[in-house]
Design a protein around this motif. Structure first.
Motif, PDB file in Angstrom:
ATOM      1  N   LEU A  50       0.840  -1.198   0.000  1.00  0.00           N
ATOM      2  CA  LEU A  50       0.000   0.000   0.000  1.00  0.00           C
ATOM      3  C   LEU A  50       0.876   1.250   0.000  1.00  0.00           C
ATOM      4  O   LEU A  50       1.907   1.303   0.676  1.00  0.00           O
ATOM      5  CB  LEU A  50      -0.920   0.013   1.226  1.00  0.00           C
ATOM      6  N   HIS A  51       0.425   2.255  -0.724  1.00  0.00           N
ATOM      7  CA  HIS A  51       1.099   3.554  -0.706  1.00  0.00           C
ATOM      8  C   HIS A  51       0.332   4.439   0.275  1.00  0.00           C
ATOM      9  O   HIS A  51      -0.871   4.645   0.132  1.00  0.00           O
ATOM     10  CB  HIS A  51       1.114   4.176  -2.093  1.00  0.00           C
ATOM     11  N   ASP A  52       1.040   4.968   1.278  1.00  0.00           N
ATOM     12  CA  ASP A  52       0.404   5.663   2.397  1.00  0.00           C
ATOM     13  C   ASP A  52       1.009   7.057   2.556  1.00  0.00           C
ATOM     14  O   ASP A  52       1.820   7.296   3.466  1.00  0.00           O
ATOM     15  CB  ASP A  52       0.607   4.831   3.669  1.00  0.00           C
ATOM     16  N   PRO A  53       0.616   8.016   1.709  1.00  0.00           N
ATOM     17  CA  PRO A  53       1.229   9.356   1.777  1.00  0.00           C
ATOM     18  C   PRO A  53       0.928  10.090   3.077  1.00  0.00           C
ATOM     19  O   PRO A  53       1.706  10.931   3.513  1.00  0.00           O
ATOM     20  CB  PRO A  53       0.627  10.088   0.568  1.00  0.00           C
ATOM     21  N   GLY A  54      -0.208   9.778   3.708  1.00  0.00           N
ATOM     22  CA  GLY A  54      -0.551  10.431   4.961  1.00  0.00           C
ATOM     23  C   GLY A  54       0.037   9.763   6.190  1.00  0.00           C
ATOM     24  O   GLY A  54      -0.167  10.223   7.310  1.00  0.00           O
ATOM     25  N   ASN A  55       0.763   8.660   5.976  1.00  0.00           N
ATOM     26  CA  ASN A  55       1.396   7.918   7.064  1.00  0.00           C
ATOM     27  C   ASN A  55       0.384   7.521   8.144  1.00  0.00           C
ATOM     28  O   ASN A  55       0.679   7.554   9.343  1.00  0.00           O
ATOM     29  CB  ASN A  55       2.536   8.734   7.688  1.00  0.00           C
ATOM     30  N   ASN A  90      -6.727   8.060   1.868  1.00  0.00           N
ATOM     31  CA  ASN A  90      -5.818   8.434   0.775  1.00  0.00           C
ATOM     32  C   ASN A  90      -4.804   7.323   0.479  1.00  0.00           C
ATOM     33  O   ASN A  90      -3.651   7.598   0.138  1.00  0.00           O
ATOM     34  CB  ASN A  90      -5.095   9.743   1.121  1.00  0.00           C
ATOM     35  N   LEU A  91      -5.233   6.088   0.604  1.00  0.00           N
ATOM     36  CA  LEU A  91      -4.355   4.946   0.343  1.00  0.00           C
ATOM     37  C   LEU A  91      -4.423   4.556  -1.135  1.00  0.00           C
ATOM     38  O   LEU A  91      -5.480   4.639  -1.769  1.00  0.00           O
ATOM     39  CB  LEU A  91      -4.764   3.749   1.200  1.00  0.00           C
ATOM     40  N   SER A  92      -3.302   4.116  -1.677  1.00  0.00           N
ATOM     41  CA  SER A  92      -3.267   3.561  -3.021  1.00  0.00           C
ATOM     42  C   SER A  92      -2.427   2.287  -2.980  1.00  0.00           C
ATOM     43  O   SER A  92      -2.183   1.743  -1.922  1.00  0.00           O
ATOM     44  CB  SER A  92      -2.713   4.593  -4.014  1.00  0.00           C
ATOM     45  N   MET A 574      -8.602  18.853   9.782  1.00  0.00           N
ATOM     46  CA  MET A 574      -8.022  19.765  10.768  1.00  0.00           C
ATOM     47  C   MET A 574      -7.562  19.013  12.005  1.00  0.00           C
ATOM     48  O   MET A 574      -6.496  19.284  12.560  1.00  0.00           O
ATOM     49  CB  MET A 574      -9.032  20.860  11.130  1.00  0.00           C
ATOM     50  N   LEU A 575      -8.369  18.045  12.461  1.00  0.00           N
ATOM     51  CA  LEU A 575      -8.020  17.288  13.657  1.00  0.00           C
ATOM     52  C   LEU A 575      -6.869  16.322  13.396  1.00  0.00           C
ATOM     53  O   LEU A 575      -6.111  15.998  14.313  1.00  0.00           O
ATOM     54  CB  LEU A 575      -9.242  16.525  14.172  1.00  0.00           C
ATOM     55  N   GLU A 576      -6.758  15.854  12.162  1.00  0.00           N
ATOM     56  CA  GLU A 576      -5.653  14.963  11.804  1.00  0.00           C
ATOM     57  C   GLU A 576      -4.343  15.729  11.617  1.00  0.00           C
ATOM     58  O   GLU A 576      -3.276  15.122  11.536  1.00  0.00           O
ATOM     59  CB  GLU A 576      -5.978  14.207  10.517  1.00  0.00           C
ATOM     60  N   GLY A 577      -4.440  17.050  11.548  1.00  0.00           N
ATOM     61  CA  GLY A 577      -3.245  17.849  11.321  1.00  0.00           C
ATOM     62  C   GLY A 577      -2.907  17.991   9.861  1.00  0.00           C
ATOM     63  O   GLY A 577      -1.849  18.514   9.502  1.00  0.00           O
ATOM     64  N   GLY A 578      -3.813  17.516   8.985  1.00  0.00           N
ATOM     65  CA  GLY A 578      -3.555  17.592   7.555  1.00  0.00           C
ATOM     66  C   GLY A 578      -3.914  18.933   6.954  1.00  0.00           C
ATOM     67  O   GLY A 578      -3.694  19.175   5.775  1.00  0.00           O
TER      68      GLY A 578
END
Length: 630
Positions: A50-55, A90-92, A574-578
């Protein structure tokens, strides 16, 4: 020498026997730690492609130990992984066949990502799976026939992907529990199998037969080369145009009928109104188990006072033991009235079809004469309202990081209701008493008793004022309008509860004379004095920057006009910090003039009858009364 040899031989024999016993026990009775270790390795293998840009899968790592039950987006019960909730992360990449190793999994939720590749055949090995939601991804290839092996599968959502090939016959013949199936908007072909449920959606698959009739106009024959009479030609053209006109009219009528039928089908998914039709001989309403009243009475010790977990305007909640499992049973009040019946059916329709790790899942019900009872899983840690008051060894049970995690979990549950359910679901009474805590202190939004189902094309629903006094948004007072922004407003007040730790948000007369809790928060924020606002039980154990941001989010959520409030998807970011622009967002709207009416006068003016005890209860009951520990 022989005397010493005999004991030595005996000792060796005993050691050998013990070794064999231990080895056999290790094979036949693997430890819980061993099982968890295997599940942890499976999750690591699932993470790899899996590609996890948001970690978001940062803690899916064996360096954090072999117990995955504390990893993000993982829910366990009795040491077994029950749910993976990875919706809208946001997983790919691709889904690993290792997912089939999670044999205890009941809920696999991966919708609204960009995962591609084939759906692994190994999914069919998860024999306990009840909900499989892979919708709104980029999955391709055929639907695995092994899905038909899932005897407990109730909900299958594969819509909005790029799947091709036929629909497996096994889904119609070998999966007896399927209650809802959505394969719409793919590239499926072949014929449509026969299913035992009418909650099946096929639209958006142009190569799938038996969906609707297609009209093919016969080609016009070539001219014979002779020049015809002008009148004959005119007559032919007139007839042709007339046929085309009639054909277009028929197409329009048929298209309108198809759209109406599809809309009715969508509404049916959330309308389980006719209990007699859905009830089968085995005692089920769709996928819900129907209990006999004597079973419920026995489980709750004849509804003993000592078993009461909480009491609210519409019902009393009892702790019970059903089928060897601890449950919470809500016994509805006013069971002879129309309101009580509506409450029952609303909860049946809404809760049973909303499946998310941060939502309380309805598991059963009971109808007996004038009795209406609902069965839920038991939540061992009660409500956020009750836990906010607790301290252990002088420290608050809910520390600052835990409060932030609860805020995020509750927002994700509401996001699912607002933007991932069709039709959308409005909760209408979000507060600390209606957010429960599971065994890991994860937020579980409960009490859908006031929920309304609203189609996406509707901006709001006109309804009677329901909720808790002091928490009802202005538009509900003035116009009786409820929308998803109603929940956003209440969520903002919920954030205030998490920050302040207050049982109620009402201020004392000598506490702040210029207004209420929102005005006080705004003033202290402007003066950089939020240390006076935060829960005293926390002491100095909080992050000042995070506190300021959380209060800003709460104030954004409670703006007077709904159009100025953010959506739940924006709140989650906002709560995730993104979304690093919280301060900027607040600066841009903080000076907007609000009418700020006297809400108590507005409340009286709309004609609430304070003499009606049920109405009083549904509005005024405090947190712990509405939802005790489940």
């Amino acid at each position: 020498m022989g005397g010493r040899g005999a004991p030595e031989a005996t000792r060796r024999l005993v050691v050998a026997v013990v070794g064999v016993v231990v080895a056999v026990a290790a094979v036949l009775c693997p430890t819980a730690a061993g099982k968890l270790g295997k599940q942890a390795k499976a999750l690591v293998a699932i993470k790899a492609p899996l590609h996890d840009p948001g970690n978001v899968l940062w803690d899916w790592d064996l360096k954090f130990g072999n117990d995955p039950c504390h990893w993000s987006m993982v829910t366990c019960q009795k040491g077994q992984i029950q749910e993976l909730s990875m919706t809208n992360k946001n997983l790919s990449g691709t889904l690993s066949p290792a997912v089939g190793k999670l044999r205890s999994l009941r809920y696999l939720l991966l919708s609204h990502n960009a995962i591609s590749g084939r759906i692994p055949d190994t999914v069919g090995r998860m024999t306990l799976l009840e909900v499989l939601d892979l919708s709104n991804n980029h999955f391709s290839g055929s639907i695995p026939s092994t899905l038909g092996h899932l005897a407990k599968l109730q909900y299958l959502k594969l819509n909005n992907n790029s799947l091709s090939g036929p629909i497996p016959e096994s889904l119609g013949t070998d999966a007896p529990m399927i209650f809802s199936l959505d394969v719409s908007f793919n590239n499926l072909s072949g014929h449509r199998p026969t299913f035992r449920t009418w909650n099946v959606f096929f639209e958006g698959n142009p190569f799938l037969s038996d969906i609707g009739s297609e009209s093919i106009a016969p080609p016009l024959g070539p001219k014979d080369g002779k020049e015809g009479d002008l009148q004959v030609m005119s007559k032919d053209i007139f007839i042709l145009l007339l046929c085309i006109g009639i054909g277009c009219s028929l197409v329009a009528v048929v298209a309108g009928a198809v759209l109406f039928w599809r809309r009715r089908q969508r509404e049916r998914v959330f309308a389980v109104a006719d209990v007699s039709v859905q009830h089968d001989p085995e005692g089920c309403l769709g996928h819900l188990k129907q209990y006999k009243f004597k079973e419920i009475r026995k489980a709750t010790n004849n509804f003993s006072q000592t078993n009461i977990l909480g009491e609210g305007g519409y019902g009393i909640v009892y702790k019970g033991d059903l089928d060897g499992t601890t449950v919470a049973v809500k016994r509805l009040k006013d069971r002879d009235s129309v309101v009580g019946d509506d409450q029952f059916h609303t909860e049946i329709e809404v809760i049973s079809l909303a499946v998310h790790r941060n939502l309380l899942h309805l598991t059963g019900y009971c109808i007996a004469n004038n009795e209406r009872l609902l069965v839920y899983p038991y939540m061992p840690n009660g409500t956020v309202a009750s836990k906010l008051k607790e301290c252990v060894n002088g420290e608050p049970t809910l520390d600052w990081p835990r409060r932030k995690r609860i805020a995020l979990g509750a927002s994700q549950g509401l996001l699912y209701l607002h933007e991932q359910c069709d039709p959308k679901i409005i909760h209408r009474d979000i507060k600390a008493s209606n957010v429960l805590l599971d065994e890991y202190l994860e937020a579980v939004v409960a009490d859908f008793g006031l929920a309304k189902l609203v189609d996406h094309w509707m901006s709001h629903v006109v309804t009677s004022v329901r909720g808790t006094l002091g928490r009802i948004p202005p538009e509900c007072f003035k116009f009786c309008h409820a929308s998803e922004k109603t929940d956003v407003f209440c969520f903002g007040l919920f954030l205030m509860e998490l920050v302040t730790g207050r049982v109620t948000l009402e201020l004392h007369e000598n506490e702040y004379e210029k207004g209420g809790i929102l005005e006080l928060a705004k003033e202290l924020l402007e003066q950089s004095k939020l240390s006076m606002f935060v829960d005293r039980k926390l002491g100095s154990n909080y992050d000042s920057a995070e506190l300021e941001e959380l209060v800003q989010i709460a104030l954004l959520c409670t703006m007077y006009r709904p159009c100025h409030r953010p959506k739940m998807s924006e709140i989650v970011k906002m709560l995730e910090g993104g979304d690093g622009g919280v301060a900027e967002k607040w600066e841009s709207v903080k000076n907007i003039e609000d009418p700020n009416p006297d809400w108590s006068q507005e409340f009286v003016s709309i004609g609430i009858n304070y003499d009606d005890e049920n109405q009083r209860n549904s509005i005024e009951l405090q947190a712990i009364e509405l939802s005790g520990p489940r």
